[in-house]
Write a protein that holds these residues in place. Structure first.
Motif, PDB file in Angstrom:
ATOM      1  N   UNK A   1       0.891  -1.143   0.000  1.00 63.93           N
ATOM      2  CA  UNK A   1       0.000   0.000   0.000  1.00 63.93           C
ATOM      3  C   UNK A   1       0.939   1.205   0.000  1.00 63.93           C
ATOM      4  N   UNK A   2       1.318   1.584  -1.211  1.00 59.32           N
ATOM      5  CA  UNK A   2       2.401   2.556  -1.325  1.00 59.32           C
ATOM      6  C   UNK A   2       1.990   3.916  -0.774  1.00 59.32           C
ATOM      7  N   UNK A   3       0.678   4.187  -0.778  1.00 61.88           N
ATOM      8  CA  UNK A   3       0.242   5.497  -0.292  1.00 61.88           C
ATOM      9  C   UNK A   3      -0.422   5.341   1.061  1.00 61.88           C
ATOM     10  N   UNK A   4      -0.054   6.190   1.965  1.00 61.04           N
ATOM     11  CA  UNK A   4      -0.636   6.152   3.300  1.00 61.04           C
ATOM     12  C   UNK A   4      -0.655   7.584   3.820  1.00 61.04           C
ATOM     13  N   UNK A   5      -1.822   8.087   4.257  1.00 61.89           N
ATOM     14  CA  UNK A   5      -1.873   9.496   4.691  1.00 61.89           C
ATOM     15  C   UNK A   5      -0.915   9.813   5.838  1.00 61.89           C
ATOM     16  N   UNK A   6      -0.560   8.793   6.617  1.00 62.93           N
ATOM     17  CA  UNK A   6       0.365   9.040   7.723  1.00 62.93           C
ATOM     18  C   UNK A   6       1.740   9.468   7.232  1.00 62.93           C
ATOM     19  N   UNK A   7       2.077   9.031   6.016  1.00 70.25           N
ATOM     20  CA  UNK A   7       3.409   9.325   5.484  1.00 70.25           C
ATOM     21  C   UNK A   7       3.630  10.812   5.261  1.00 70.25           C
ATOM     22  N   UNK A   8       2.533  11.596   5.286  1.00 74.78           N
ATOM     23  CA  UNK A   8       2.716  13.032   5.064  1.00 74.78           C
ATOM     24  C   UNK A   8       3.270  13.716   6.307  1.00 74.78           C
ATOM     25  N   UNK A   9       3.192  13.020   7.426  1.00 73.30           N
ATOM     26  CA  UNK A   9       3.715  13.606   8.656  1.00 73.30           C
ATOM     27  C   UNK A   9       5.234  13.553   8.643  1.00 73.30           C
ATOM     28  N   UNK A  10       5.868  14.717   8.863  1.00 72.69           N
ATOM     29  CA  UNK A  10       7.329  14.796   8.874  1.00 72.69           C
ATOM     30  C   UNK A  10       7.888  13.957  10.028  1.00 72.69           C
ATOM     31  N   UNK A  11       7.217  14.040  11.182  1.00 70.70           N
ATOM     32  CA  UNK A  11       7.714  13.326  12.364  1.00 70.70           C
ATOM     33  C   UNK A  11       7.635  11.820  12.172  1.00 70.70           C
ATOM     34  N   UNK A  12       6.615  11.374  11.430  1.00 69.24           N
ATOM     35  CA  UNK A  12       6.389   9.930  11.270  1.00 69.24           C
ATOM     36  C   UNK A  12       7.527   9.252  10.515  1.00 69.24           C
TER      37      UNK A  12
ATOM     38  N   UNK B   1       4.887  14.207  21.546  1.00 67.66           N
ATOM     39  CA  UNK B   1       4.289  15.029  20.506  1.00 67.66           C
ATOM     40  C   UNK B   1       3.019  14.345  20.016  1.00 67.66           C
ATOM     41  N   UNK B   2       1.965  15.141  19.731  1.00 68.43           N
ATOM     42  CA  UNK B   2       0.743  14.557  19.169  1.00 68.43           C
ATOM     43  C   UNK B   2       0.351  15.361  17.940  1.00 68.43           C
ATOM     44  N   UNK B   3      -0.063  14.695  16.873  1.00 70.44           N
ATOM     45  CA  UNK B   3      -0.558  15.426  15.711  1.00 70.44           C
ATOM     46  C   UNK B   3      -1.706  14.662  15.075  1.00 70.44           C
ATOM     47  N   UNK B   4      -2.449  15.383  14.217  1.00 68.75           N
ATOM     48  CA  UNK B   4      -3.566  14.747  13.522  1.00 68.75           C
ATOM     49  C   UNK B   4      -3.130  14.401  12.111  1.00 68.75           C
ATOM     50  N   UNK B   5      -3.777  13.444  11.538  1.00 68.84           N
ATOM     51  CA  UNK B   5      -3.560  13.243  10.106  1.00 68.84           C
ATOM     52  C   UNK B   5      -4.889  13.189   9.386  1.00 68.84           C
ATOM     53  N   UNK B   6      -4.883  13.804   8.198  1.00 67.31           N
ATOM     54  CA  UNK B   6      -6.119  14.071   7.467  1.00 67.31           C
ATOM     55  C   UNK B   6      -6.117  13.362   6.136  1.00 67.31           C
ATOM     56  N   UNK B   7      -7.344  13.158   5.652  1.00 67.21           N
ATOM     57  CA  UNK B   7      -7.438  12.515   4.334  1.00 67.21           C
ATOM     58  C   UNK B   7      -7.052  13.519   3.250  1.00 67.21           C
ATOM     59  N   UNK B   8      -6.769  13.009   2.074  1.00 69.78           N
ATOM     60  CA  UNK B   8      -6.365  13.875   0.973  1.00 69.78           C
ATOM     61  C   UNK B   8      -7.571  14.427   0.266  1.00 69.78           C
ATOM     62  N   UNK B   9      -7.382  15.620  -0.259  1.00 68.97           N
ATOM     63  CA  UNK B   9      -8.471  16.161  -1.059  1.00 68.97           C
ATOM     64  C   UNK B   9      -8.220  15.888  -2.526  1.00 68.97           C
ATOM     65  N   UNK B  10      -6.984  15.744  -2.872  1.00 70.13           N
ATOM     66  CA  UNK B  10      -6.688  15.382  -4.268  1.00 70.13           C
ATOM     67  C   UNK B  10      -6.514  13.870  -4.332  1.00 70.13           C
ATOM     68  N   UNK B  11      -7.080  13.287  -5.375  1.00 75.74           N
ATOM     69  CA  UNK B  11      -6.965  11.846  -5.463  1.00 75.74           C
ATOM     70  C   UNK B  11      -5.514  11.477  -5.792  1.00 75.74           C
ATOM     71  N   UNK B  12      -4.984  10.500  -5.103  1.00 73.76           N
ATOM     72  CA  UNK B  12      -3.581  10.140  -5.319  1.00 73.76           C
ATOM     73  C   UNK B  12      -3.409   9.340  -6.607  1.00 73.76           C
ATOM     74  N   UNK B  13      -3.626  10.017  -7.731  1.00 74.73           N
ATOM     75  CA  UNK B  13      -3.532   9.311  -9.016  1.00 74.73           C
ATOM     76  C   UNK B  13      -2.120   9.402  -9.573  1.00 74.73           C
ATOM     77  N   UNK B  14      -1.813   8.474 -10.450  1.00 69.78           N
ATOM     78  CA  UNK B  14      -0.504   8.509 -11.111  1.00 69.78           C
ATOM     79  C   UNK B  14      -0.446   9.708 -12.051  1.00 69.78           C
ATOM     80  N   UNK B  15       0.725  10.325 -12.200  1.00 69.48           N
ATOM     81  CA  UNK B  15       0.848  11.426 -13.172  1.00 69.48           C
ATOM     82  C   UNK B  15       0.523  10.957 -14.579  1.00 69.48           C
ATOM     83  N   UNK B  16      -0.032  11.862 -15.373  1.00 72.03           N
ATOM     84  CA  UNK B  16      -0.455  11.541 -16.735  1.00 72.03           C
ATOM     85  C   UNK B  16       0.691  10.995 -17.576  1.00 72.03           C
TER      86      UNK B  16
END
Lengths: 472, 465
Positions: B137-148, B183-198
């Motif tokens: 599962x190459x995409x995971x919203x948690x990965x956007x966290x710098x601390x993670x 440290x505690x932080x929230x993680x949010x869903x994406x608003x842009x669909x994680x699609x492959x570049x054209x």
């Protein structure tokens, strides 16, 4: 923070009642990551480029010779009547043997809960994969018409015929390809968390993409770790009998024939012991220079080296015992062809090869009984080089002497390798080293996650003192 | 003190809160925290660590995985496939008969069965693990966290999933903070669909198309007819640099690939033709050189028909037997007309007679009997069994055999007759002539009038035991 020890310790001495640490130096989790990732993240030293240039050109030479062989035919080898199994088979058995140490160190020592394996298992497994690649090459091109290699596999073709499953040569196809596949899975699976580490630390886009792709989205979840550890344990449990089976089956190629000197039941255990012996020697040969150059002496300590030399004493003695037992059975069995084959090995035209083999394989590992030799890296290195030479000659002696002097003196001959034989053997080392150097540069050489789990003391285990809670 | 991560500028949909991440720097603190979360009754939560921590399974209440059962099932499947594959391929579809061994036996199947069991079990362990973990599962919203990012290095995380029924943004946030994370932080869903570049999609499609092209070309070539020579990618042995008849070459002066006889040499096979009486028992070879061998071959064919004839109704059997008898008579005529030699084509000596006696006793007496009456041990046994397939060997003392010239007797030994197989391949010609000589002597011994013998000869016969 969990740090291990504040000052360097001599890990080669046993202190009764105390566990010897597996990692020396003042390491915490972060510094272990640093030490291992530095290799992949920094610019490689000049020596790495030089070594790669040399081994890559040797590899190029090997591929050139393979092309020459395919275009011209297997006649470019010295395989002639009566010795049709020459160097290609010798090289095959040699490389398969080298390929045993990796999975053995990883799987068997893992099952026995030998935590000292964590420092060496990754590199040893990589060595296994690369050695099996070298091994697979030789029988692949030995069949002559390589484009018909698919005849070996049970796949339907327009000839509507199937391979003969009662042939040890077909067993080989299955054994070696299964071994290669399972070793690759085992190696790759062990690497997934470490690839994730490299992914999370990668600075440039290409590295991020590549490591990201191969780490499969690993996020260190404990639920994942739970299944992962189960899978790893199961793979280890599957790989252990597999290691033993592969060389056993390779030895069947010989033992199932009727040739004097080959047709013996001692071959399976003897081949396996020899394989482990040569494999450990090759791991040491590689790791001694690598740990100095890459600065991972803290993770791959003198104690690791010493433990491996002990395995070498054990397996080397088994090999020596097998040599003696072959002679004994040849005499005790009363088969005159068998007796002749062994007397001829030791005192016939290939006596030179036989005595190189005995010197390197039986005498040199016994030097490890001396603690000074066992704990001095350069001395271990020298002895291991001898073991590698000896094990190549062992395969040479078995393969060539029996074929060159079988039942009838009318079908005797003396085998001479051609220049292609010699260059291909050298070239196969080039292939092996090229792959190994690339591995050193781009992949985690030490299993970081495993080393960290060795450093970590689970609650309620051993002499762990819950400092933080005390402070609270 | 939940810090919201940076949101993208172009908001197409409202981002959704997916959960909370709490960071710890000590593994034991994480274990302690896990116990508290478990006891608080949360179900959808997880911990993330750089290495497998022993003890956290109990702290989190993780159940045992079913992975071992998957592996066992895969291993058994592998073994079953291997056994049935070997049985079907080697004993049913394409039987391999080697040295009379059974077509299928378990011991020979063990290596491959073991290997395939291990292979499939290993696949089960690896892919089973990935499947149960829902990886890759190459995409995971948690990965956007710098601390993670330090989760694979030296930090320990606890993640609370917002889909947990007990989850509420404020209460859970307070609860997590009470666990003493750094440290505690929230993680949010994406608003842009994680699609492959054209571009990547386009590139991959192109690569895919190019990879299909060779396969398509091969398929096209295999399914269409062409009048141009076929393409030999691998020439195998179709074209060989050897000399063939009717071709020209530059190697020889006359340009011919077929070579004429070299003066002073004997071509292979010529030697026998120069010694026809000795090797064939004939004065000269008849124009139709194959006549002898053909006669024998026909005879064999007739023999092969016999068992079939036995199964047929009696009348048809009789008709067959009649026609076979007629054919045999015709062959006999053919053989009788050949120019057989009547004299031995080699000097007759005492030694030859002794050799003939010895060879006769080895090869002939088992069927024909020591005296040549057709009462050898094999014959007696065959008659005893009454199987009906045995043709009683002829006695040497019938007129028919007695009148046969030596050349024909020699031919009979060489090529066989009726049930008698050809002994030519087994007995060298000298020995065959010696046997003929001994047979002649046997025949003579049965037809001599005692009165014609001298006293010396009679005495000698009496002394012989």
């Amino acid at each position: 923070m969990a740090s291990v020890a504040s000052e360097p310790i001599d890990t080669t001495t046993e202190v009764p009642g105390k566990r010897t640490p597996l990692v020396t130096g003042a390491h915490d989790y972060g510094s272990i990551t640093e030490a291992v990732c530095r290799l992949a993240e920094c610019k490689a030293p000049l020596s790495w480029y030089l070594a790669l240039a040399v081994s890559a050109s040797l590899m190029g030479m090997l591929f050139g010779l393979v092309g020459y062989l395919i275009i011209t035919g297997v006649g470019v080898w010295g395989n002639r009547s009566p010795v049709f199994w020459g160097w290609p088979i010798v090289n095959f058995v040699f490389w398969v043997g080298i390929g045993h140490a990796g999975t053995l160190i990883s799987a068997i020592l893992f099952l026995f809960r030998q935590d000292w394996r964590t420092g060496i298992n990754r590199a040893a497994e990589a060595m296994t994969i690369f050695a099996v690649i070298c091994a697979g090459l030789f029988p692949g091109i030995h069949i002559g018409r390589v484009w018909l290699a698919y005849w070996l596999f049970p796949i339907p073709n327009q000839m509507s015929m199937w391979p003969n499953f009662r042939s040890p040569l077909l067993w080989d196809v299955f054994a070696v390809s299964t071994y290669a596949t399972v070793s690759l899975l085992f190696w790759y699976m062990g690497m997934i968390p470490d690839l994730a580490t490299l992914r999370d630390r990668a600075k440039n886009k290409v590295a991020q993409f590549a490591y990201g792709l191969f780490s499969l989205g690993w996020n260190g979840s404990s639920r994942h770790w739970h299944r992962y550890e189960r899978a790893y344990l199961l793979l280890a449990a599957l790989a252990t009998p597999l290691v033993l089976s592969v060389h056993t089956i390779v030895s069947f190629d010989f033992a199932v024939s009727q040739l004097p000197g080959w047709h013996t039941t001692i071959f399976p255990p003897y081949f396996v012991a020899g394989a482990v012996f040569s494999g450990f020697a090759m791991v040491l040969t590689l790791m001694i220079p690598v740990r100095s150059i890459c600065g991972i002496k803290d993770l791959l300590t003198d104690r690791h080296l010493e433990n491996m030399t002990k395995v070498i004493i054990a397996t080397g003695s088994m090999v020596g015992y097998a040599y003696a037992m072959e002679f004994f059975i040849a005499w005790y069995g009363g088969n005159r062809y068998e007796t002749f084959a062994f007397i001829n090995r030791a005192f016939g035209p290939y006596a030179w090869a036989y005595w190189i083999m005995v010197t390197c394989n039986v005498i040199s590992p016994q030097l490890f009984w001396i603690k000074k030799i066992r704990t001095t890296p350069w001395m271990i290195f020298v002895v291991c080089i001898f073991v590698n030479i000896g094990m190549w000659f062992e395969r040479f002696v078995i393969t060539v002497t029996s074929l060159s002097r079988d039942f009838l003196p009318s079908s005797w001959g003396y085998f001479k390798p051609t220049i292609v034989d010699i260059l291909m053997l050298i070239g196969s080392f080039g292939l092996f080293m090229t792959l190994f150097l690339l591995f050193c540069k781009f992949l985690p050489m030490v299993a970081m996650a495993e080393v960290k789990s060795v450093v970590y003391e689970p609650p309620g285990h051993g002499d762990y003192q819950p400092k933080d809670e005390e402070l609270d | 003190m939940a810090t919201t991560i940076e949101q993208p500028e172009k908001t197409k949909a409202e981002p959704e809160l997916l959960g909370l991440l709490a960071e710890f720097d000590d593994p034991h603190a994480l274990v302690a925290a896990s116990t508290k979360v478990r006891d608080a009754g949360y179900n959808r939560w997880d911990t993330h660590t750089p290495f497998p921590m022993h003890g956290i399974d109990e702290a989190m209440g993780i159940k045992w995985t079913i992975l071992p059962w998957i592996v066992a099932a895969c291993g058994l499947t592998g073994g079953t496939i291997a056994i049935s594959m070997q049985y079907w391929m080697n004993a049913v579809d394409y039987p391999f008969l080697i040295s009379g061994k059974p077509l299928f036996s378990i011991p020979a199947c063990i290596p491959i069965t073991f290997e395939l069991s291990v292979l499939l079990a290993a696949f089960g362990a690896f892919f089973g693990m990935l499947g149960l973990n829902q990886l890759p599962k190459l995409y995971n919203p948690m990965f956007k966290s710098e601390a993670f990012r330090r989760v694979t290095n030296d930090r320990f995380f606890l993640s609370m999933d917002a889909s947990d029924p007990k989850f509420s943004e404020i209460d859970t946030g307070e609860f997590v903070k009470s666990l003493n994370p750094i440290h505690v932080e929230e993680f949010w869903s994406d608003v842009e669909s994680p699609k492959l570049p054209r571009n990547l999609k386009l590139g991959l499609s192109l690569v895919g198309v190019f990879m299909l092209m060779p396969i398509a070309l091969v398929a096209y070539k295999r399914s269409t007819v062409t009048d141009t020579p076929r393409i030999h990618i691998v020439p195998d042995m179709d074209f060989q640099p050897k000399l063939k008849t009717q071709n020209t070459t530059g190697i020889f002066g006359d340009g011919r690939e077929v070579r004429p006889h070299i003066p002073g040499t004997i071509p292979r096979g010529q030697f026998k033709d120069d010694n026809v009486p000795f090797y064939y028992g004939l004065k000269e070879l008849p124009e139709d050189q194959d006549v002898i061998t053909i006669a024998v071959q026909d005879d064999k064919k007739a023999d092969e028909k016999k068992p079939v004839a036995d199964e047929k109704p009696a009348e048809a059997g009789k008709a067959d037997a009649k026609s076979a008898a007629a054919a045999k008579a015709a062959e006999d005529d053919k053989l009788a007309k050949l120019p057989w030699v009547t004299e031995f084509p080699m000097p007759v000596t005492e030694k030859m007679m002794a050799r003939g006696k010895e060879r006769f006793r080895i090869y002939c007496s088992v069927c024909h009997g020591l005296g040549g009456e057709g009462d050898g041990l094999v014959t007696l046994r065959a008659m005893d069994l009454q199987q009906g397939t045995w043709v009683k060997p002829a006695s040497y003392h019938t007129d028919n055999v007695r009148k046969q010239p030596v050349g024909r007797l020699f031919n009979t030994i060489t090529n066989g007759v009726r049930k008698m197989p050809a002994y030519g391949p087994q007995i060298p010609p000298e020995d065959r002539w010696a046997i003929v000589l001994y047979v002649r002597a046997l025949q003579k011994s049965h037809q001599v009038d005692a009165k014609t013998l001298t006293d010396e000869e009679k005495q000698k016969l009496r002394d012989t035991k």
